[in-house]
Design an enzyme around this catalytic site. Structure first.
Site, PDB file in Angstrom:
ATOM      1  N   THR A 117       0.817  -1.208   0.000  1.00  0.00           N
ATOM      2  CA  THR A 117       0.000   0.000   0.000  1.00  0.00           C
ATOM      3  C   THR A 117       0.850   1.257   0.000  1.00  0.00           C
ATOM      4  OG1 THR A 117      -1.541   1.298   1.334  1.00  0.00           O
ATOM      5  CG2 THR A 117      -0.130  -0.202   2.528  1.00  0.00           C
ATOM      6  N   TYR A 141      -1.622   0.217  10.068  1.00  0.00           N
ATOM      7  CA  TYR A 141      -1.858  -0.524   8.829  1.00  0.00           C
ATOM      8  C   TYR A 141      -0.633  -0.396   7.908  1.00  0.00           C
ATOM      9  CZ  TYR A 141      -3.562  -1.314   4.095  1.00  0.00           C
ATOM     10  OH  TYR A 141      -3.700  -1.734   2.801  1.00  0.00           O
TER      11      TYR A 141
END
Ligand code: UDP
Length: 327
Positions: A117, A141
């Site tokens: 990501t 995250y």
């Protein structure tokens, strides 16, 4: 037929990847614990239910299918949740990926495509985000995904696992045939929330922060159509199959859309009023995450075909109106 183990194949991006793999002549074998995915989304190959942290179950699946490669999508992926419950992210994402890599190394499955990501970059004003720039994630995250990228490099050195890492920007849209689509329970992502609000299925969408240092005060993101994204993964698999070395590719369009701009496009495409209210910032959100995909285009030959905002919203809208998986 060549088996590809798809972790998270019952989820949003994984299910689209299974469709793309099947179309390219592979057999996608879904491995998913159904914590956020849907058995009904597994339509293009076998389904093996299991948890990433369950080494025995992984060993069974590797033995049964002898996959030629792994596409690793299974992960918890909510920025807000990761700030409140980081332990879930370190356990599921990091410990789970470690278990998967150990099982893969033992099974001799040495080609690995990893769904990472742009949240690994963090908030870096005035920095051109490219594949080689430093990563300073600001939420758990992003940190969990960066840790897995580090782990992959070590596993390559020690165990020969070659990998292609894709750092995604924001993903939206759905399969144009509406066979699979985005359906999270609860939903937290901007586009499906807007389309639910447009259908009156939920109350107004809350804009998370209107005081960011952007032209309209809302966060800016780079959105990629899920079908374009998974096409890149199939190209990444081909990259490994022909023996090329490990490589990181970011996938974005280079166009940024503010939250207010996405809302305006959703209203225009659906022809509905989208009710919104303004709220406070969401912890962990970066101000602006925009980049392009120069390397993926040059080296993989990737060309986004459906990644205009209007096409992403139209495809997501078709899917959201045509039905969901059973909640
Ligand atoms: N967002 C928002 N309201 C919502 C959900 C999201 O304003 O109910 C904003 C969020 O703050 C971010 C953008 O929409 O700026 C995209 O958020 P999303 O959760 O879809 O993806 P993320 O950027 O977290 O991967």
């Amino acid at each position: 037929m060549t088996n590809i183990l798809v972790t998270g194949g019952a989820g949003y991006i994984g299910s689209h990847a299974c469709k793309a793999l099947a179309a390219a002549g592979y057999t996608p074998v879904t491995y998913d614990n159904l914590s956020t995915g849907w058995a009904e989304a597994v339509k293009f190959g076998p389904f093996e239910q299991g948890d990433l942290t369950d080494r025995d179950r992984l060993d069974q699946v590797f033995a049964a299918y002898n996959p030629a490669a792994i596409m690793h999508f299974a992960a918890l992926s909510q920025v807000g949740e990761s700030m409140q419950l980081p332990e879930l992210y370190w356990h599921n994402n990091v410990a789970g990926s470690l278990t998967l890599l150990q099982a893969a190394a033992q099974a001799g499955c040495l080609n690995f495509v990893f769904s990472s990501t742009c949240a690994t970059y963090g908030d870096q004003d005035n920095v051109v985000l490219d594949e080689d720039c430093a990563q300073h994630p600001i939420n758990a995250y992003g940190k969990s995904k960066r840790a897995i990228e580090d782990m992959l490099r070590d596993f390559e050195t020690a165990h020969g696992i070659r990998h292609v890492v894709f750092r995604y920007f924001n993903v939206a849209g759905a399969d144009p045939d509406a066979e699979v689509g985005e359906f999270h329970q609860p939903e937290t992502h901007l586009v499906p929330l807007l389309l639910d609000a447009a259908q009156g299925k939920r109350d107004a969408l809350t804009i998370f922060g209107t005081d960011y240092d952007t032209p309209d005060g809302t966060c800016i993101r780079d959105y990629v159509h899920v079908c374009d994204l998974v096409d890149a993964h199939v190209l990444g698999l081909g990259w490994l199959e022909v023996g090329k070395g490990s490589r990181v590719f970011k996938l974005g369009t280079g166009s940024g859309f503010s939250v207010r701009e996405v809302i305006a496009h959703a209203g225009a495409v659906t022809g509905r009023d989208v009710p919104v209210v303004e709220g406070p910032r969401r912890p962990g959100d970066c101000t602006k995450l925009v980049s392009g995909s120069t390397r993926a285009e040059a080296e993989l030959g990737w060309t986004p075909k459906r990644s205009t905002m209007d096409c992403m919203i139209a495809d997501a809208w078709r899917w959201q109106k045509s039905g969901h998986y059973s909640a």
